[in-house]
Design a protein around this motif. Structure first.
Motif, short mmCIF file in Angstrom:
data_model
loop_
_atom_site.label_atom_id
_atom_site.label_comp_id
_atom_site.label_asym_id
_atom_site.label_seq_id
_atom_site.Cartn_x
_atom_site.Cartn_y
_atom_site.Cartn_z
N LEU A 66 0.85 -1.19 0.00
CA LEU A 66 0.00 0.00 0.00
C LEU A 66 0.88 1.23 0.00
CD1 LEU A 66 -2.74 -0.41 2.71
CD2 LEU A 66 -3.02 0.61 0.48
N PRO A 67 0.51 2.25 -0.77
CA PRO A 67 1.22 3.51 -0.57
C PRO A 67 1.02 3.92 0.89
CG PRO A 67 -0.34 3.66 -2.39
CD PRO A 67 -0.61 2.38 -1.69
N SER A 68 2.04 4.49 1.47
CA SER A 68 1.93 4.84 2.88
C SER A 68 2.47 6.22 3.14
CB SER A 68 2.70 3.83 3.72
OG SER A 68 2.75 4.28 5.05
N ALA A 69 1.83 6.88 4.05
CA ALA A 69 2.31 8.21 4.44
C ALA A 69 3.55 8.10 5.32
CB ALA A 69 1.20 8.95 5.19
N ASP A 70 3.75 6.92 5.90
CA ASP A 70 4.83 6.80 6.89
C ASP A 70 6.16 6.52 6.23
OD1 ASP A 70 2.81 7.08 8.65
OD2 ASP A 70 2.66 4.95 9.10
N VAL A 71 6.64 7.43 5.45
CA VAL A 71 7.88 7.15 4.75
C VAL A 71 8.85 8.30 4.93
CG1 VAL A 71 8.93 6.66 2.54
CG2 VAL A 71 6.72 5.67 3.10
N VAL B 101 9.20 12.67 5.68
CA VAL B 101 8.53 13.91 6.06
C VAL B 101 8.34 14.82 4.84
CG1 VAL B 101 8.81 15.99 7.44
CG2 VAL B 101 9.32 13.78 8.44
N LEU C 59 3.44 19.40 8.11
CA LEU C 59 3.14 18.26 8.98
C LEU C 59 2.12 18.65 10.04
CD1 LEU C 59 4.22 15.41 9.27
CD2 LEU C 59 6.03 16.30 10.74
N TYR D 31 -0.72 17.32 8.14
CA TYR D 31 -0.02 16.04 8.22
C TYR D 31 0.77 15.85 6.93
CZ TYR D 31 0.94 11.31 9.85
OH TYR D 31 1.56 10.16 10.25
N VAL D 32 0.73 14.69 6.31
CA VAL D 32 1.58 14.48 5.14
C VAL D 32 0.80 14.78 3.86
CG1 VAL D 32 3.06 12.82 6.23
CG2 VAL D 32 0.94 12.08 5.15
N ASN E 134 -0.32 13.55 -0.15
CA ASN E 134 -1.22 12.52 -0.65
C ASN E 134 -0.38 11.38 -1.22
OD1 ASN E 134 -2.98 11.00 -2.17
ND2 ASN E 134 -3.80 12.72 -3.32
N PRO E 135 -0.12 10.32 -0.44
CA PRO E 135 0.84 9.31 -0.88
C PRO E 135 0.36 8.57 -2.13
CG PRO E 135 0.22 8.99 1.43
CD PRO E 135 -0.71 10.01 0.88
N LEU E 136 -0.93 8.26 -2.22
CA LEU E 136 -1.42 7.54 -3.39
C LEU E 136 -1.28 8.41 -4.64
CD1 LEU E 136 -2.77 5.05 -4.65
CD2 LEU E 136 -4.97 6.14 -4.17
N ILE F 39 6.56 9.50 11.70
CA ILE F 39 6.52 9.29 10.25
C ILE F 39 7.78 8.60 9.75
CG2 ILE F 39 6.70 10.56 8.08
CD1 ILE F 39 4.63 12.43 9.21
N ASP G 16 10.70 6.39 8.75
CA ASP G 16 10.78 4.96 8.56
C ASP G 16 12.00 4.46 9.32
OD1 ASP G 16 9.87 2.62 7.58
OD2 ASP G 16 10.86 2.80 5.64
N ARG H 162 -7.22 -1.87 -2.61
CA ARG H 162 -6.85 -2.37 -3.93
C ARG H 162 -8.08 -2.76 -4.74
NH1 ARG H 162 -2.11 -3.99 -1.18
NH2 ARG H 162 -3.16 -5.78 -0.29
N THR I 220 -6.15 16.47 10.42
CA THR I 220 -5.31 17.61 10.80
C THR I 220 -5.69 18.84 9.99
OG1 THR I 220 -3.51 16.07 11.27
CG2 THR I 220 -2.92 18.39 11.01
N ASN J 292 -3.83 5.58 5.68
CA ASN J 292 -3.46 6.98 5.57
C ASN J 292 -2.99 7.32 4.15
OD1 ASN J 292 -0.81 6.15 5.41
ND2 ASN J 292 -0.31 6.72 7.50
N ALA J 293 -3.18 6.37 3.23
CA ALA J 293 -2.80 6.63 1.84
C ALA J 293 -3.88 7.41 1.10
CB ALA J 293 -2.51 5.33 1.11
N ARG K 33 -6.16 10.27 1.55
CA ARG K 33 -6.41 11.39 2.45
C ARG K 33 -7.83 11.89 2.25
NH1 ARG K 33 -3.41 10.78 5.83
NH2 ARG K 33 -3.09 12.94 6.42
#
Lengths: 462, 462
Positions: A140-145, A147, A338, A342-343, A345-347, B103, B105, B128, B180, B316-317, B319
């Protein structure tokens, strides 16, 4: 005369009454005011007195009129109602109104004043292809990668900017929600209420709306087809000492002007001498056939902050704005993003990166540029048949800035057009001083309907 | 003594020197200060004098330390460096630091203090599936639809809120980029710099960071397992007259406390009497097994603004935050969002709406709730084996607020944990007054590694 029910005018008494209610929070922000008739009955004054009082309150930004639904107490900060430009805002030149109009779905309307490509010009198939590929994967694309946002996208942007002569390492690039969001973050980072910001006249209308939200003071410099008027630029910078200059340079909105190398160099020298920063909104860069001069390329991101996005070129469904700036500012801007959104749009970032990497974005843009060039030539010719000549013939893009024949008021024209299902963008909405109302911005991709030219022909003839 | 090189202390002279350079813009925001050694050589003072001066400037928010890389001029508005809380910020209790840590990694790290579910708990397959379905269609999600955001999603949210007793029509709901972002918009809409905002102590650390960015004044009320301490709440509201109270109610972060009906009713009465607004951040609502009391349900969105998002529960991918509020405020808030970020994320909204509509989100949440309940029971038992008892046993969710055995400082503990690859969330980062540093927040979904309990056991024994 002393204020009070004895000494104050009738209009003044109603103004004071409403103000007092707002101050005592009897009327909360957003609340509807009593109707003109009800207020007239309550106070015993005439309806015309009440209308005059409401008009005065509206002009002061205390209340807002919504046609058909009455008057409302302005929002607490009234960030959009209180204009800090030379003229009070009028509905027909209100940038927020224009912005809303650009989003509203008006079935069957001819959106000749729109700022976007028609839906069927956008990168729908490329986006669907990227989605299918992403859906097949099992990550999955993730925001947690990171900043700063999705790393591969920042690496791609860094390489792409280099093609325009802009050197920005991936670590100098922050991903955001949109071009608008990039500009908002930069303004939050750099501006205090009351700071002075320099804009082009005309300029993209959202610059005006955004700067109102920041309660910045706006000053303007007239545009020429090669960039801002240099003498005026030097004079206004010296006199007003703006903190920032916000502009579209290589592909100017709304005029389609192209910044010349001379102008880029001179503007940067003036900015340097005055220690003014430049925010270069470069969201149209992929429309260019030939790479024009850019402040960010000349300056090397020292005093220039460069904003970009894919919303105008690929699709506005995948929100992925970005901002490139000095290495020593990027972390602070990332902190601000942030904390406030927050982050990114990862997707959106991953799908767009896939579209750039697999070549489908490049292929799409090749096609769009060709279609745009043909549409531009076609519209310029059709306008010429009506005796209308654009202010300048743009080198690329979709915007055409067109002077109206003598005496025609663009706001009036836009009102008449709307009745026939044609959305026009009147010049004044793009003007920090409410000028240019003898011009309209046309979108060459949205003008092909014969009804549009028939309307224009009638207007030119009358 | 008069200021100046003769009368001022050595430390004061260096402070004045740096301040002067910043004021004259020799040192621009973000610029690195000379190293301690270089400054000592330049001024002829000792390194310890320079260190003391830099520390003083950092405490004042003029400069910022970045461990390992030196001191930097704070950002122009320094929105995040200038704390308006009772204590000056320390790195180990800085909410922005905590936010970044959440955030980054950190491969192999045990994220026991994290605020999110592990990636493999998120709705990857449902997402998906929705992407495959969307890719098969031939219409692109588009931003050009509604100023408030994707209508079907707003209709779904309206129905889902009703299940929690919150009546909000789709026209009272604005889609945003994230929870946020919702809160940031609301603060922009309602707050002026210097306005007072009431927070729980402890509270979600980003509330603190965000309010710094808005330059609001923060006051705090102690939490109890049923909601804010009522006597303290009444007292602080009467004394400080806050404009807003921002809270997580039904599922409190970080404590996991559940608002009781008594507390909800009393807090609303106090808020009403003081004409204070309440922002209810309800992003954890779908973790609930049983619907708890909510300010928005009791109040009917009169003085309560309700914020939500899918980031904590689905992914969180995608938003897609949202905010539900008074009908007469929603258009102004939409204008503000339009001008500052343009529209929300249309693809995210469409994919999430598909996940809700096809039942996959409901199925996913059923599973998550069950896993959470088991994880909560497991972690409470394992902590009990070590003699650690949570402040309250939460009814749902992932957060556990755990007092440390006597004398242990959570910030020190977090530092030691980090050396062993364990990320903890020390209590003080959640405290508007820098208190609670004998507590940590644990995420029950991220505690299963035996190394974590081995670490805790050693700490408890020492």
């Amino acid at each position: 005369m002393l204020p009070g029910s004895g000494g104050e005018t009738r209009v003044g008494q109603i103004v004071a009454l409403v103000r007092g209610r707002i101050e005592r929070r009897v009327l909360l922000p957003g609340a509807r005011l009593p109707s003109v008739r009800a207020m007239a009955e309550t106070t015993g004054f005439s309806k015309s007195t009440v209308v005059e009082a409401y008009d005065r309150l509206a002009a002061e930004g205390v209340i807002r009129a919504r046609p058909g639904s009455g008057f409302f107490v302005a929002a607490p900060l009234a960030p959009l109602a209180v204009a800090d430009v030379e003229q009070a805002p009028r509905r027909d030149i209100d940038p927020v109104w224009m912005l809303r109009r650009s989003i509203e779905d008006l079935p069957g309307a001819i959106r000749a004043g729109s700022g976007t490509l028609p839906t069927d010009w956008l990168a729908g198939e490329a986006m669907r292809k990227a989605m299918r590929a992403a859906a097949r994967g099992n990550t999955l694309p993730s925001a947690d990668v990171s900043v700063l946002g999705y790393g591969p996208m920042r690496a791609l942007l860094s390489r792409r900017m280099l093609e325009q002569g802009v050197e920005a390492s991936p670590d100098q690039i922050l991903l955001t929600e949109s071009g608008t969001h990039s500009l908002d973050l930069v303004c939050r980072f750099l501006l205090q209420p009351g700071d002075t910001v320099l804009l082009d006249d005309p300029c993209f209308f959202n610059f005006l709306a955004l700067l109102r939200a920041h309660r910045a003071r706006v000053v303007a410099v007239p545009m020429t087809p090669q960039g801002p008027d240099l003498a005026a630029f030097a004079e206004v910078v010296a006199r007003e000492k703006p903190r920032l200059y916000i502009t579209n340079s290589a592909v100017h909105n709304p005029t389609g002007a192209t910044l010349s190398a001379t102008h880029a160099h001179r503007v940067l020298k003036i900015a340097e001498a005055a220690d003014m920063l430049i925010v270069e909104d470069d969201i149209f860069c992929d429309f260019e056939h030939v790479t024009a001069s850019r402040y960010a390329a000349f300056d090397g991101l020292d005093r220039v902050i460069r904003i970009g996005s894919f919303s105008k070129t690929a699709t506005n469904a995948l929100r992925c704005g970005h901002v490139a700036l000095r290495a020593d500012w990027v972390e602070s801007l990332a902190d601000l993003r942030l904390v406030t959104t927050y982050v990114g749009n990862p997707l959106g970032a991953e799908l767009l990166a896939a579209m750039v990497t697999d070549g489908s974005y490049r292929h799409h843009m090749d096609m769009v540029r060709n279609r745009l060039a043909r549409a531009m030539a076609r519209v310029v010719r059709r306008l010429g048949d009506l005796g209308l000549e654009p202010w300048t013939v743009p080198a690329c893009g979709m915007s055409l800035w067109v002077p109206l024949p003598g005496g025609l008021d663009a706001s009036v024209l836009a009102g008449e057009a709307l009745e026939e299902g044609i959305v026009l963008a009147p010049g004044a909405v793009f003007s920090p001083r409410g000028g240019w109302n003898d011009h309209v911005r046309l979108n060459v991709t949205q003008c092909d309907d014969p009804r549009f030219y028939a309307f224009l022909a009638r207007m030119c003839a009358s």
